[in-house]
Design an enzyme around this catalytic site. Sequence first.
Site, mmCIF file in Angstrom:
data_model
loop_
_atom_site.group_PDB
_atom_site.id
_atom_site.type_symbol
_atom_site.label_atom_id
_atom_site.label_comp_id
_atom_site.label_asym_id
_atom_site.label_seq_id
_atom_site.Cartn_x
_atom_site.Cartn_y
_atom_site.Cartn_z
ATOM 1 N N ILE A 175 1.025 -1.207 0.021
ATOM 2 C CA ILE A 175 -0.176 0.089 -0.025
ATOM 3 C C ILE A 175 0.911 1.291 -0.003
ATOM 4 O O ILE A 175 1.641 1.419 1.033
ATOM 5 C CB ILE A 175 -0.931 0.063 1.115
ATOM 6 N N TRP A 190 6.813 5.466 -2.420
ATOM 7 C CA TRP A 190 7.274 4.161 -1.869
ATOM 8 C C TRP A 190 8.774 4.216 -1.252
ATOM 9 O O TRP A 190 9.752 4.714 -1.839
ATOM 10 C CB TRP A 190 7.343 2.808 -2.657
ATOM 11 N N ASP A 287 -0.114 14.001 7.354
ATOM 12 C CA ASP A 287 0.448 12.474 7.368
ATOM 13 C C ASP A 287 -0.129 11.974 8.845
ATOM 14 O O ASP A 287 -0.544 12.659 9.575
ATOM 15 C CB ASP A 287 1.734 11.973 7.249
#
EC number: 4.1.1.98
Length: 494
Positions: A175, A190, A287
């Site tokens: 994910i 990533w 975040d």
Amino acid sequence: MKYNDLRDFLTLLEQQGELKRITLPVDPHLEITEIADRTLRAGGPALLFENPKGYSMPVLCNLFGTPKRVAMGMGQEDVSALREVGKLLAFLKEPEPPKGFRDLFDKLPQFKQVLNMPTKRLRGAPCQQKIVSGDDVDLNRIPIMTCWPEDAAPLITWGLTVTRGPHKERQNLGIYRQQLIGKNKLIMRWLSHRGGALDYQEWCAAHPGERFPVSVALGADPATILGAVTPVPDTLSEYAFAGLLRGTKTEVVKCISNDLEVPASAEIVLEGYIDPDEMAPEGPYGDHTGYYNEVDSFPVFTVTHITQREDAIYHSTYTGRPPDEPAVLGVALNEVFVPILQKQFPEIVDFYLPPEGCSYRLAVVTIKKQYAGHAKRVMMGVWSFLRQFMYTKFVIVCDDDVNARDWNDVIWAITTRMDPARDTVLVENTPIDYLDFASPVSGLGSKMGLDATNKWPGETQREWGRPIKKDPDVVAHIDAIWDELAIFNNGKSA
């Protein structure tokens, strides 16, 4: 608890009052986040926004907003049953042959579950009922959410990214968030140690300058989604693990434009490639830390095909200061981690990742201490045994008379059993999440271990304190006369 795909799971949730359909028009720009955040903090249901403003595709949010729904997604009735999932993973990580007939009989359930590991490959699949390609590809038709006011752009948050390294048979599922930067382009964020990034690095080394095939599934079945965020052994594919959870083989189908296999029941699949020469600045985004992260460069994912089901559902979430959906996932998956750690370190009694510690940045471990220096060995083990704890900054180790999940107990142990100079371990220049702006260098920082255990000979020269214990006879006598004392008129006990 059986279901075949996301829609089956939503039906199950609705039957149990765990899904709310929102028919009022709501904007994917900030409004869905505000509603989902309030709902999650109240322990509310999954939300299906049927009329997102400007779009014809519904948005599913808060799917895993309670530990109960995470457990249901893993095919379990409640969170406590996730310990059994952890035991199964511990067995698969280090399988042991039966020691005799009795042991074979005891392990039959585990061996039976393994039969569901192979995938089932289909020729056609629901996720390919509608196909667009080339110039017809337009990601702007998907109601991708903008979660926070200062976010750089709409962000895909629940994309199940499928990759394969050049020298590997099995695929990797991960994910990774993806920033929308064009009608057919996303930024693939990533981190370098994650499976997809490792596959990409190996591809670039083996095929310099060539495009790297990538597919992203949106709205896969919950077992497959959760398999991608669970610490499965490196030798076990996430599809195989999903089959174990679901109790049926995972159905996959080959992509239209590449050889990758995606969940056959996924709502939407994005197919395309990463060009090694194309990078773009990603962020800033709010975040899971509760802050906006720094801008950094990541590869660009070019989408060449979009395949989807009829009446597709877009699955999304948001990340912010805990509690958020990743924090809830962390609470549930904590139960999976415990048996895996206990397999390697049997002295561990409990292991807890407080959600307010951003789910992984602080761990509390309780042990049956057996020798001087034992706590330090456990600290090092936590940091090194599973990749999931590579970024854990603080590890607190306590004795087994302390409840790892009760801050009153933990703080008491720290303040009564620790000498700051003697019992603090500092390790410098270790891998740290690059989102952690508190570290002096991006991606590199320190770790702290706190030994809050009772000290053994060799660890101290002083006589150690004896804990106060009540006289059990007195306790029993006061229990017997408590109601007569009538200290609390409402019958409250103390």
